[in-house]
Design an enzyme around this catalytic site. Sequence first.
Site, PDB file in Angstrom:
ATOM      1  N   HIS A   7     -37.985 -29.407  10.684  1.00  0.00           N
ATOM      2  CA  HIS A   7     -37.094 -29.518   9.517  1.00  0.00           C
ATOM      3  C   HIS A   7     -37.851 -29.334   8.217  1.00  0.00           C
ATOM      4  O   HIS A   7     -39.072 -29.432   8.175  1.00  0.00           O
ATOM      5  CB  HIS A   7     -36.353 -30.869   9.498  1.00  0.00           C
ATOM      6  CG  HIS A   7     -37.232 -32.069   9.377  1.00  0.00           C
ATOM      7  ND1 HIS A   7     -37.682 -32.786  10.472  1.00  0.00           N
ATOM      8  CD2 HIS A   7     -37.754 -32.719   8.293  1.00  0.00           C
ATOM      9  CE1 HIS A   7     -38.430 -33.804  10.074  1.00  0.00           C
ATOM     10  NE2 HIS A   7     -38.492 -33.788   8.747  1.00  0.00           N
ATOM     11  N   HIS A  79     -41.183 -32.659   2.156  1.00  0.00           N
ATOM     12  CA  HIS A  79     -42.151 -32.354   3.218  1.00  0.00           C
ATOM     13  C   HIS A  79     -41.561 -31.361   4.203  1.00  0.00           C
ATOM     14  O   HIS A  79     -40.363 -31.074   4.177  1.00  0.00           O
ATOM     15  CB  HIS A  79     -42.617 -33.630   3.945  1.00  0.00           C
ATOM     16  CG  HIS A  79     -41.569 -34.327   4.767  1.00  0.00           C
ATOM     17  ND1 HIS A  79     -40.804 -35.361   4.285  1.00  0.00           N
ATOM     18  CD2 HIS A  79     -41.164 -34.149   6.051  1.00  0.00           C
ATOM     19  CE1 HIS A  79     -39.987 -35.791   5.237  1.00  0.00           C
ATOM     20  NE2 HIS A  79     -40.176 -35.069   6.314  1.00  0.00           N
ATOM     21  N   GLU A 130     -45.477 -33.313   8.067  1.00  0.00           N
ATOM     22  CA  GLU A 130     -45.201 -34.292   9.115  1.00  0.00           C
ATOM     23  C   GLU A 130     -45.387 -33.591  10.456  1.00  0.00           C
ATOM     24  O   GLU A 130     -44.972 -32.444  10.631  1.00  0.00           O
ATOM     25  CB  GLU A 130     -43.754 -34.785   8.984  1.00  0.00           C
ATOM     26  CG  GLU A 130     -43.361 -35.825  10.027  1.00  0.00           C
ATOM     27  CD  GLU A 130     -41.910 -36.300   9.887  1.00  0.00           C
ATOM     28  OE1 GLU A 130     -41.113 -35.615   9.213  1.00  0.00           O
ATOM     29  OE2 GLU A 130     -41.576 -37.350  10.455  1.00  0.00           O
TER      30      GLU A 130
END
Lengths: 134, 134
Positions: A7, A79, A130
């Site tokens: 994502h 992020h 991440e």
Amino acid sequence: MIGNLNHVAIAVPDLEAAAAQYRDTLGAKVNPPQAEPDHGVTVVFIELPNTKIELLHPLGNDSPIQGFLDKNPSGGIHHICYEVEDILAARDTLIASGARVLGTGEPKIGAHGKPVLFLHPKDFTGTLVELEQV
Amino acid sequence: MIGNLNHVAIAVPDLEAAAAQYRDTLGAKVNPPQAEPDHGVTVVFIELPNTKIELLHPLGNDSPIQGFLDKNPSGGIHHICYEVEDILAARDTLIASGARVLGTGEPKIGAHGKPVLFLHPKDFTGTLVELEQV
């Protein structure tokens, strides 16, 4: 080592307005808001055919994205998340390369219920990355 | 209206270092640098299974990303690109919703040889959004 882009997370000052823009103007599939009190955010998942956009809005008094929104009042990309098969192996390879892992260095359970780690943006092209074990 | 996330573009101060990090540390498939003099950038495409990362570095004296790197010396996410089937229809829908299109409002030919437009970040959650007709 890295697999899919899981994502792109975008912090937004007005969750309903951002969700409406993706749903009504861009015609994307937008899910209802989900409170994630353990992570200090409310999340709206937007499903694109090949990946997801996650709209993030602060929840509670100690949200990790409040500082980002203070600096970026219109919002912005917070992020990106890459999938890995083995997060501990990924972490060890990254640390050996000189990259810093945020926090204790131990994976936490992320908003999708899977182990995640964050890498220091200064070590990754100024980008908060991440890693999520899938 | 929007389809796939075509790419995430990350502006970097050192293209070779960033490419090496994705190739050697993250184990991603990294392509050779491509000079795009018409766009004032050198681009390195990183192929993930479901989308692409584009590393951008200024090329020439009038690069559109130099100002971004001046403000973000470590680099950072510059824009995200969504695919659309009909860029003129998408543009007209967006303008009708009150969103601003950058430049003349007419699509240009982007780095992939396809028509593209950029939307004003203030109208899209502080995020620079590129639309590419596929």
